[in-house]
Design an enzyme around this catalytic site. Structure first.
Site, PDB file in Angstrom:
ATOM      1  N   SER A 107      41.544  32.836  35.516  1.00  0.00           N
ATOM      2  CA  SER A 107      41.207  34.116  34.882  1.00  0.00           C
ATOM      3  C   SER A 107      41.340  34.120  33.366  1.00  0.00           C
ATOM      4  O   SER A 107      41.336  35.190  32.746  1.00  0.00           O
ATOM      5  CB  SER A 107      42.060  35.253  35.470  1.00  0.00           C
ATOM      6  OG  SER A 107      41.825  35.367  36.860  1.00  0.00           O
TER       7      SER A 107
ATOM      8  N   GLY B 135      40.287  26.393  36.287  1.00  0.00           N
ATOM      9  CA  GLY B 135      40.748  27.186  37.410  1.00  0.00           C
ATOM     10  C   GLY B 135      39.803  28.313  37.794  1.00  0.00           C
ATOM     11  O   GLY B 135      38.800  28.592  37.124  1.00  0.00           O
ATOM     12  N   HIS B 136      40.155  28.995  38.886  1.00  0.00           N
ATOM     13  CA  HIS B 136      39.311  30.061  39.428  1.00  0.00           C
ATOM     14  C   HIS B 136      39.221  31.239  38.450  1.00  0.00           C
ATOM     15  O   HIS B 136      40.166  31.566  37.736  1.00  0.00           O
ATOM     16  CB  HIS B 136      39.868  30.547  40.775  1.00  0.00           C
ATOM     17  CG  HIS B 136      41.252  31.090  40.706  1.00  0.00           C
ATOM     18  ND1 HIS B 136      42.372  30.303  40.724  1.00  0.00           N
ATOM     19  CD2 HIS B 136      41.700  32.362  40.601  1.00  0.00           C
ATOM     20  CE1 HIS B 136      43.452  31.053  40.644  1.00  0.00           C
ATOM     21  NE2 HIS B 136      43.073  32.315  40.563  1.00  0.00           N
ATOM     22  N   ASN B 137      38.027  31.826  38.427  1.00  0.00           N
ATOM     23  CA  ASN B 137      37.725  33.028  37.623  1.00  0.00           C
ATOM     24  C   ASN B 137      37.713  32.784  36.121  1.00  0.00           C
ATOM     25  O   ASN B 137      37.590  33.734  35.347  1.00  0.00           O
ATOM     26  CB  ASN B 137      38.712  34.167  37.914  1.00  0.00           C
ATOM     27  CG  ASN B 137      38.665  34.638  39.349  1.00  0.00           C
ATOM     28  OD1 ASN B 137      37.752  34.300  40.086  1.00  0.00           O
ATOM     29  ND2 ASN B 137      39.658  35.401  39.753  1.00  0.00           N
TER      30      ASN B 137
END
Length: 363
Positions: free
Chosen positions: A278, A258-260
Protein backbone atom coordinates in the site's frame (compact mmCIF):
# COMPACT_ATOMS: atom_id res chain seq x y z
CA UNK A 1 24.86 -8.29 -37.00
CA UNK A 2 26.94 -6.30 -39.49
CA UNK A 3 26.54 -2.60 -40.24
CA UNK A 4 28.57 0.12 -41.90
CA UNK A 5 29.78 3.07 -39.85
CA UNK A 6 27.46 5.23 -41.96
CA UNK A 7 24.42 3.07 -41.11
CA UNK A 8 25.18 3.07 -37.39
CA UNK A 9 25.68 6.83 -37.25
CA UNK A 10 22.44 7.46 -39.15
CA UNK A 11 20.50 5.17 -36.82
CA UNK A 12 21.90 6.89 -33.73
CA UNK A 13 21.64 10.46 -35.02
CA UNK A 14 25.41 10.73 -34.57
CA UNK A 15 28.27 12.00 -36.74
CA UNK A 16 30.48 9.67 -38.78
CA UNK A 17 34.04 10.39 -39.94
CA UNK A 18 36.61 8.72 -42.18
CA UNK A 19 35.83 5.53 -44.09
CA UNK A 20 32.13 5.44 -43.31
CA UNK A 21 31.62 2.38 -45.54
CA UNK A 22 33.72 0.30 -43.13
CA UNK A 23 31.72 -2.69 -41.87
CA UNK A 24 31.68 -3.73 -38.21
CA UNK A 25 29.94 -6.75 -36.73
CA UNK A 26 30.44 -6.31 -32.99
CA UNK A 27 31.41 -3.95 -30.19
CA UNK A 28 34.25 -4.33 -27.70
CA UNK A 29 36.40 -2.54 -25.17
CA UNK A 30 39.33 -0.80 -26.90
CA UNK A 31 42.07 -3.11 -25.62
CA UNK A 32 40.09 -6.24 -26.60
CA UNK A 33 38.68 -5.05 -29.92
CA UNK A 34 39.31 -7.01 -33.13
CA UNK A 35 39.39 -5.60 -36.67
CA UNK A 36 35.66 -6.31 -37.13
CA UNK A 37 34.67 -4.55 -33.88
CA UNK A 38 33.58 -1.03 -33.12
CA UNK A 39 35.65 -0.04 -30.09
CA UNK A 40 33.84 1.79 -27.30
CA UNK A 41 36.23 4.61 -26.41
CA UNK A 42 33.72 7.17 -25.23
CA UNK A 43 36.10 8.94 -22.83
CA UNK A 44 39.76 9.95 -23.26
CA UNK A 45 40.80 7.47 -20.57
CA UNK A 46 39.08 4.66 -22.48
CA UNK A 47 40.85 5.66 -25.71
CA UNK A 48 44.19 4.91 -24.03
CA UNK A 49 43.45 1.22 -24.65
CA UNK A 50 43.09 1.57 -28.43
CA UNK A 51 46.78 0.82 -29.24
CA UNK A 52 46.44 -2.52 -27.40
CA UNK A 53 43.53 -3.62 -29.58
CA UNK A 54 43.03 -4.01 -33.33
CA UNK A 55 39.98 -1.81 -33.87
CA UNK A 56 39.82 0.26 -37.05
CA UNK A 57 36.77 2.24 -35.90
CA UNK A 58 35.52 3.49 -32.57
CA UNK A 59 32.69 5.37 -30.92
CA UNK A 60 34.28 8.47 -29.39
CA UNK A 61 33.32 11.53 -27.38
CA UNK A 62 32.32 14.71 -29.21
CA UNK A 63 35.36 16.62 -30.49
CA UNK A 64 37.77 13.67 -30.28
CA UNK A 65 40.65 13.65 -32.78
CA UNK A 66 39.98 10.25 -34.35
CA UNK A 67 42.88 10.52 -36.80
CA UNK A 68 45.34 11.20 -34.01
CA UNK A 69 44.10 7.98 -32.39
CA UNK A 70 45.08 6.04 -35.53
CA UNK A 71 41.56 5.08 -36.59
CA UNK A 72 40.14 4.64 -40.07
CA UNK A 73 36.64 5.71 -39.03
CA UNK A 74 34.82 7.06 -36.02
CA UNK A 75 31.38 7.88 -34.66
CA UNK A 76 30.86 10.74 -32.21
CA UNK A 77 27.75 11.70 -30.28
CA UNK A 78 27.04 14.55 -27.84
CA UNK A 79 26.03 11.99 -25.20
CA UNK A 80 27.85 8.76 -26.05
CA UNK A 81 26.31 6.73 -23.25
CA UNK A 82 22.82 7.54 -24.52
CA UNK A 83 23.95 6.53 -28.01
CA UNK A 84 24.94 3.20 -26.46
CA UNK A 85 21.24 2.43 -25.96
CA UNK A 86 20.61 2.44 -29.70
CA UNK A 87 23.94 0.83 -30.57
CA UNK A 88 23.42 -2.07 -28.15
CA UNK A 89 19.93 -2.65 -29.57
CA UNK A 90 21.39 -2.89 -33.08
CA UNK A 91 24.13 -5.29 -32.05
CA UNK A 92 22.15 -7.54 -29.71
CA UNK A 93 21.98 -11.06 -31.20
CA UNK A 94 19.11 -11.99 -28.87
CA UNK A 95 18.53 -15.32 -27.13
CA UNK A 96 18.03 -17.39 -30.26
CA UNK A 97 14.36 -18.19 -29.64
CA UNK A 98 12.83 -19.79 -32.71
CA UNK A 99 9.79 -18.16 -34.34
CA UNK A 100 6.39 -19.81 -34.29
CA UNK A 101 4.72 -22.08 -31.74
CA UNK A 102 6.83 -24.91 -30.32
CA UNK A 103 4.99 -28.25 -30.40
CA UNK A 104 5.53 -28.79 -26.67
CA UNK A 105 3.77 -25.53 -25.73
CA UNK A 106 0.34 -25.88 -24.08
CA UNK A 107 -2.07 -23.19 -25.26
CA UNK A 108 -5.72 -23.14 -24.23
CA UNK A 109 -8.04 -23.05 -27.27
CA UNK A 110 -9.69 -19.86 -25.98
CA UNK A 111 -6.41 -17.95 -25.73
CA UNK A 112 -5.92 -15.22 -28.35
CA UNK A 113 -2.47 -14.82 -29.88
CA UNK A 114 -1.76 -11.82 -32.10
CA UNK A 115 0.17 -11.81 -35.36
CA UNK A 116 3.77 -13.00 -35.22
CA UNK A 117 3.65 -14.29 -31.65
CA UNK A 118 6.43 -16.75 -30.77
CA UNK A 119 5.87 -19.35 -28.03
CA UNK A 120 8.83 -21.41 -26.78
CA UNK A 121 9.16 -24.98 -25.51
CA UNK A 122 7.00 -26.06 -22.55
CA UNK A 123 5.31 -22.67 -22.24
CA UNK A 124 1.73 -22.65 -20.90
CA UNK A 125 -0.92 -20.08 -21.86
CA UNK A 126 -4.22 -20.19 -19.98
CA UNK A 127 -7.85 -19.74 -20.95
CA UNK A 128 -8.89 -16.40 -22.48
CA UNK A 129 -5.37 -14.97 -22.21
CA UNK A 130 -4.59 -12.35 -24.86
CA UNK A 131 -1.08 -11.89 -26.26
CA UNK A 132 -0.32 -8.83 -28.39
CA UNK A 133 1.25 -8.83 -31.85
CA UNK A 134 4.92 -9.64 -32.16
CA UNK A 135 5.33 -10.91 -28.61
CA UNK A 136 7.93 -13.50 -27.65
CA UNK A 137 6.99 -16.00 -24.95
CA UNK A 138 10.18 -17.84 -23.97
CA UNK A 139 10.67 -21.42 -22.80
CA UNK A 140 8.92 -22.56 -19.61
CA UNK A 141 6.84 -19.38 -19.31
CA UNK A 142 3.37 -19.40 -17.77
CA UNK A 143 0.57 -16.95 -18.58
CA UNK A 144 -2.59 -17.34 -16.50
CA UNK A 145 -6.27 -17.17 -17.34
CA UNK A 146 -7.57 -13.82 -18.63
CA UNK A 147 -4.10 -12.26 -18.54
CA UNK A 148 -3.38 -9.55 -21.12
CA UNK A 149 0.01 -8.72 -22.63
CA UNK A 150 0.35 -5.81 -25.02
CA UNK A 151 2.15 -5.86 -28.34
CA UNK A 152 5.87 -6.54 -28.42
CA UNK A 153 6.13 -8.32 -25.07
CA UNK A 154 9.38 -10.19 -24.52
CA UNK A 155 9.33 -12.83 -21.80
CA UNK A 156 12.60 -14.59 -21.07
CA UNK A 157 12.71 -18.16 -19.82
CA UNK A 158 10.66 -19.10 -16.78
CA UNK A 159 8.58 -15.92 -16.47
CA UNK A 160 5.24 -16.32 -14.67
CA UNK A 161 2.26 -14.03 -15.28
CA UNK A 162 -0.72 -14.66 -13.01
CA UNK A 163 -4.41 -14.73 -13.84
CA UNK A 164 -6.12 -11.44 -14.74
CA UNK A 165 -2.85 -9.47 -14.86
CA UNK A 166 -2.94 -6.64 -17.43
CA UNK A 167 0.33 -5.47 -18.99
CA UNK A 168 0.87 -2.81 -21.65
CA UNK A 169 3.02 -2.74 -24.76
CA UNK A 170 6.71 -3.63 -25.04
CA UNK A 171 6.95 -5.34 -21.66
CA UNK A 172 10.27 -7.08 -20.96
CA UNK A 173 10.68 -9.67 -18.20
CA UNK A 174 14.01 -11.28 -17.39
CA UNK A 175 14.32 -14.95 -16.34
CA UNK A 176 12.30 -16.04 -13.33
CA UNK A 177 10.28 -12.84 -12.93
CA UNK A 178 6.81 -13.26 -11.39
CA UNK A 179 3.86 -10.90 -11.82
CA UNK A 180 0.68 -11.60 -9.91
CA UNK A 181 1.69 -13.78 -6.99
CA UNK A 182 -0.53 -13.35 -3.94
CA UNK A 183 0.29 -10.60 -1.46
CA UNK A 184 1.81 -11.33 1.95
CA UNK A 185 -1.42 -10.83 3.88
CA UNK A 186 -2.13 -12.74 7.09
CA UNK A 187 -4.18 -11.97 10.19
CA UNK A 188 -4.69 -13.45 13.68
CA UNK A 189 -8.04 -13.94 15.47
CA UNK A 190 -7.04 -11.47 18.19
CA UNK A 191 -4.74 -8.45 18.10
CA UNK A 192 -1.24 -9.76 17.42
CA UNK A 193 2.02 -8.76 19.06
CA UNK A 194 3.04 -7.25 15.72
CA UNK A 195 0.06 -4.90 15.80
CA UNK A 196 0.82 -3.93 19.39
CA UNK A 197 4.45 -3.19 18.58
CA UNK A 198 3.40 -0.85 15.78
CA UNK A 199 1.38 1.17 18.28
CA UNK A 200 3.68 0.91 21.29
CA UNK A 201 7.00 1.06 19.40
CA UNK A 202 8.46 -1.86 21.30
CA UNK A 203 6.13 -3.25 23.95
CA UNK A 204 4.60 -6.58 22.87
CA UNK A 205 2.24 -6.75 25.84
CA UNK A 206 1.00 -10.13 27.03
CA UNK A 207 2.50 -12.85 24.85
CA UNK A 208 0.09 -15.45 23.46
CA UNK A 209 0.51 -17.91 20.63
CA UNK A 210 -1.84 -17.52 17.66
CA UNK A 211 -2.06 -19.00 14.19
CA UNK A 212 -2.32 -16.88 11.06
CA UNK A 213 -5.31 -16.85 8.70
CA UNK A 214 -4.64 -16.10 5.06
CA UNK A 215 -6.23 -13.09 3.36
CA UNK A 216 -6.68 -13.96 -0.30
CA UNK A 217 -5.59 -11.51 -3.00
CA UNK A 218 -8.73 -10.64 -4.96
CA UNK A 219 -7.13 -7.81 -6.90
CA UNK A 220 -4.57 -8.23 -9.65
CA UNK A 221 -1.69 -6.25 -11.19
CA UNK A 222 -1.92 -3.51 -13.83
CA UNK A 223 1.29 -2.50 -15.60
CA UNK A 224 1.73 0.27 -18.17
CA UNK A 225 3.81 0.45 -21.36
CA UNK A 226 7.58 0.05 -21.71
CA UNK A 227 8.13 -1.58 -18.33
CA UNK A 228 11.06 -3.94 -17.71
CA UNK A 229 11.20 -6.43 -14.85
CA UNK A 230 14.54 -7.87 -13.70
CA UNK A 231 15.41 -11.51 -13.09
CA UNK A 232 13.64 -13.13 -10.12
CA UNK A 233 11.74 -9.94 -9.32
CA UNK A 234 8.18 -10.16 -8.03
CA UNK A 235 5.13 -7.89 -8.18
CA UNK A 236 2.31 -9.06 -5.90
CA UNK A 237 -1.34 -8.73 -6.77
CA UNK A 238 -3.55 -6.42 -4.72
CA UNK A 239 -5.80 -7.51 -1.89
CA UNK A 240 -8.95 -5.95 -3.36
CA UNK A 241 -7.75 -3.27 -5.80
CA UNK A 242 -4.91 -3.81 -8.26
CA UNK A 243 -1.23 -3.22 -7.63
CA UNK A 244 -0.37 -0.57 -10.24
CA UNK A 245 2.87 0.16 -12.11
CA UNK A 246 3.06 3.17 -14.46
CA UNK A 247 4.72 3.58 -17.84
CA UNK A 248 8.47 3.28 -18.37
CA UNK A 249 9.33 1.81 -14.96
CA UNK A 250 12.53 -0.28 -14.88
CA UNK A 251 13.10 -2.90 -12.20
CA UNK A 252 16.48 -4.48 -11.50
CA UNK A 253 16.92 -8.08 -10.34
CA UNK A 254 15.41 -9.37 -7.09
CA UNK A 255 13.06 -6.46 -6.53
CA UNK A 256 9.95 -7.15 -4.42
CA UNK A 257 6.82 -5.02 -4.81
CA UNK A 258 4.11 -5.72 -2.25
CA UNK A 259 0.33 -5.81 -2.61
CA UNK A 260 -1.57 -2.60 -3.40
CA UNK A 261 1.61 -0.64 -4.14
CA UNK A 262 1.28 2.13 -6.71
CA UNK A 263 4.32 3.29 -8.69
CA UNK A 264 4.23 6.24 -11.11
CA UNK A 265 5.97 6.68 -14.44
CA UNK A 266 9.65 6.38 -15.37
CA UNK A 267 10.96 5.15 -12.02
CA UNK A 268 14.13 3.13 -11.48
CA UNK A 269 13.83 0.36 -8.89
CA UNK A 270 17.30 -1.09 -8.33
CA UNK A 271 18.43 -4.54 -7.19
CA UNK A 272 17.07 -6.02 -3.95
CA UNK A 273 14.66 -3.17 -3.32
CA UNK A 274 11.66 -4.13 -1.20
CA UNK A 275 8.50 -2.00 -1.15
CA UNK A 276 5.90 -3.00 1.44
CA UNK A 277 2.17 -3.03 0.83
CA UNK A 278 0.00 0.00 0.00
CA UNK A 279 2.92 2.39 -0.44
CA UNK A 280 2.58 5.03 -3.18
CA UNK A 281 5.59 6.12 -5.22
CA UNK A 282 5.50 9.13 -7.54
CA UNK A 283 7.03 9.74 -10.96
CA UNK A 284 10.76 9.65 -11.81
CA UNK A 285 11.70 8.20 -8.43
CA UNK A 286 14.98 6.28 -8.06
CA UNK A 287 15.28 3.68 -5.30
CA UNK A 288 18.93 2.64 -4.91
CA UNK A 289 19.96 -0.97 -4.38
CA UNK A 290 18.70 -2.65 -1.19
CA UNK A 291 16.40 0.24 -0.35
CA UNK A 292 13.60 -0.86 1.94
CA UNK A 293 10.31 1.03 2.05
CA UNK A 294 7.82 0.46 4.86
CA UNK A 295 4.10 0.04 4.20
CA UNK A 296 1.47 2.74 3.69
CA UNK A 297 4.01 5.47 2.91
CA UNK A 298 4.27 8.06 0.15
CA UNK A 299 7.41 8.93 -1.83
CA UNK A 300 7.10 12.10 -3.91
CA UNK A 301 8.13 12.75 -7.51
CA UNK A 302 11.86 12.84 -8.33
CA UNK A 303 12.93 11.54 -4.92
CA UNK A 304 16.13 9.48 -4.79
CA UNK A 305 17.34 7.02 -2.17
CA UNK A 306 20.94 5.88 -1.86
CA UNK A 307 21.93 2.25 -1.51
CA UNK A 308 20.59 0.35 1.54
CA UNK A 309 18.39 3.26 2.64
CA UNK A 310 15.49 2.30 4.90
CA UNK A 311 12.45 4.51 4.41
CA UNK A 312 10.25 4.56 7.52
CA UNK A 313 8.37 7.83 6.89
CA UNK A 314 6.97 9.78 3.95
CA UNK A 315 9.49 11.37 1.58
CA UNK A 316 8.65 14.73 -0.03
CA UNK A 317 9.13 15.36 -3.73
CA UNK A 318 12.68 15.99 -4.89
CA UNK A 319 14.32 14.81 -1.65
CA UNK A 320 17.57 12.78 -1.76
CA UNK A 321 17.66 10.30 1.11
CA UNK A 322 20.25 8.02 2.66
CA UNK A 323 20.70 5.88 5.75
CA UNK A 324 18.75 3.90 8.33
CA UNK A 325 16.45 5.52 9.17
CA UNK A 326 16.34 7.52 5.96
CA UNK A 327 17.26 11.17 6.28
CA UNK A 328 18.45 13.92 3.94
CA UNK A 329 21.65 12.76 2.30
CA UNK A 330 23.63 15.79 3.51
CA UNK A 331 22.36 15.24 7.06
CA UNK A 332 23.29 11.57 6.95
CA UNK A 333 26.80 12.42 5.78
CA UNK A 334 27.24 14.84 8.70
CA UNK A 335 25.94 12.18 11.11
CA UNK A 336 28.38 9.65 9.66
CA UNK A 337 31.25 12.09 10.05
CA UNK A 338 30.20 12.54 13.67
CA UNK A 339 30.19 8.79 14.26
CA UNK A 340 33.71 8.52 12.87
CA UNK A 341 34.84 11.23 15.30
CA UNK A 342 33.35 9.48 18.35
CA UNK A 343 36.38 7.26 19.19
CA UNK A 344 38.68 10.28 19.20
CA UNK A 345 36.15 12.21 21.29
CA UNK A 346 35.99 9.36 23.82
CA UNK A 347 39.79 9.29 24.03
CA UNK A 348 39.91 13.06 24.57
CA UNK A 349 37.23 12.88 27.27
CA UNK A 350 39.04 9.99 29.00
CA UNK A 351 42.29 12.00 28.96
CA UNK A 352 40.53 15.02 30.43
CA UNK A 353 38.96 12.85 33.16
CA UNK A 354 42.36 11.43 33.97
CA UNK A 355 43.91 14.90 34.12
CA UNK A 356 41.12 16.21 36.37
CA UNK A 357 41.41 13.15 38.62
CA UNK A 358 45.18 13.65 39.07
CA UNK A 359 44.70 17.36 39.71
CA UNK A 360 42.12 16.62 42.45
CA UNK A 361 44.49 14.18 44.21
CA UNK A 362 47.31 16.74 44.14
CA UNK A 363 45.14 19.38 45.71
Amino acid sequence: MSYSIKEIAASLGAEAFGNTDLIVSGVAEPAMAQVSDLALAMKPEFAAGLPMGRARAAMLWAGADWQELGLEAAITAPRPRFAMAGLSAMMDPGQGYAPGIHPSAVIDPTAQLGDGVSVGPLAVIGADARIGDGSVIGPHCFIGNDAVLGAGAYLREGVKIGARVTIGARFIAQPGAVVGGDGFSFVTPEESTIERVRDSLGDQGDLASQSYARIHSLGSVTIGDDVELGANSCIDRGTVRDTRIGNGVKFDNLAQIGHNVEIGNDCLICAQVGVAGSTRIGNNVVLGGQTGVSDNLFIGDHAITGGATKVLANVPAGRVMLGYPAMKMETHIEVYKGLRRLPRLFRDVAALQKAVSKSAKTD
